[in-house]
Structures are given as structure tokens and as C-alpha cells.
Design a protein around this motif. Sequence first.
Motif, mmCIF file in Angstrom:
data_model
loop_
_atom_site.group_PDB
_atom_site.id
_atom_site.type_symbol
_atom_site.label_atom_id
_atom_site.label_comp_id
_atom_site.label_asym_id
_atom_site.label_seq_id
_atom_site.Cartn_x
_atom_site.Cartn_y
_atom_site.Cartn_z
ATOM 1 N N GLN A 1 0.849 -1.190 0.000
ATOM 2 C CA GLN A 1 0.000 0.000 0.000
ATOM 3 C C GLN A 1 0.886 1.243 0.000
ATOM 4 N N GLN A 3 1.987 4.910 0.594
ATOM 5 C CA GLN A 3 1.710 5.975 1.564
ATOM 6 C C GLN A 3 2.644 7.146 1.329
ATOM 7 N N GLY A 26 5.763 1.907 0.272
ATOM 8 C CA GLY A 26 4.809 0.999 -0.325
ATOM 9 C C GLY A 26 5.173 0.511 -1.712
ATOM 10 N N TYR A 108 -1.363 9.098 -6.258
ATOM 11 C CA TYR A 108 -1.264 8.971 -4.801
ATOM 12 C C TYR A 108 -1.057 10.352 -4.185
#
Length: 119
Positions: A1, A3, A26, A108
Motif C-alpha cells: 500500500q 503511503q 509501499g 497517490y
Amino acid sequence: QVQLVESGGGLVQAGGSLRLSCAASGRTFNNYIMGWFRQAPGKEREFVGSIRWNDGYTVYSGSVKGRFTVARDNAKNTVYLQMNSLKPEDTSVYYCAAGRVPLLRFDYWGQGTQVTVSS
């Protein structure tokens, strides 16, 4: 994931300096562009600057060019925004973002950090 975690915001007087950090985790970001954006209350989000992770190529908006510098530390997987000669109009929430090359969009985003410049 993935971040992105920003830090380093705060209150500073006009003419002062701050350095924001964006810790990325991540995945590897070698094929990414890391961007800094800002958004003041009642205003649209604004591009500040960016850096291409693999070669360090940077781009800046006209409003910050010559005052702000984007840099990265590969070993720490961290991107920085060095802000000098700060002005009250630089007051905003600053966001870090990452987008894959070739850049179509920033996929992101971090949570943002508040920068307040007093006159």
C-alpha cells in the motif's frame, strides 16, 4: 500500500524558511514524478513544483520559482520542498503527490501539512 506522509509545516514569519518532507513508502518510485501542490481556503489546488525521481529533473510554478526547491533523497525515499523568502500568500495546506511516468495524473496523495506565513 502506497503511503505519502508530509511533515514540516508550521507558522513562520514573512521572509522566513521552512522545509517540508514527504516520506514515500509501499513501492519503488524510480518511474514516478513526485509533485508538491497547495490549496488555500476558498481557492483551487495549485501546482507548486515536481521532481522526476530517476534523474532529479525539476519543474516549478512561476509563483515559487527561485524561492522554492524540490529535492529527493533516494536512500530515505523522501522528497523535500525547501521554501525560502516565504510570503503571506504562500499560506496553504501543502500536499505531496506521486504519479507514474509518463504522467497522466497523480495517483497517490498525502494528507497535507499546513503552512502559515504571518506578515
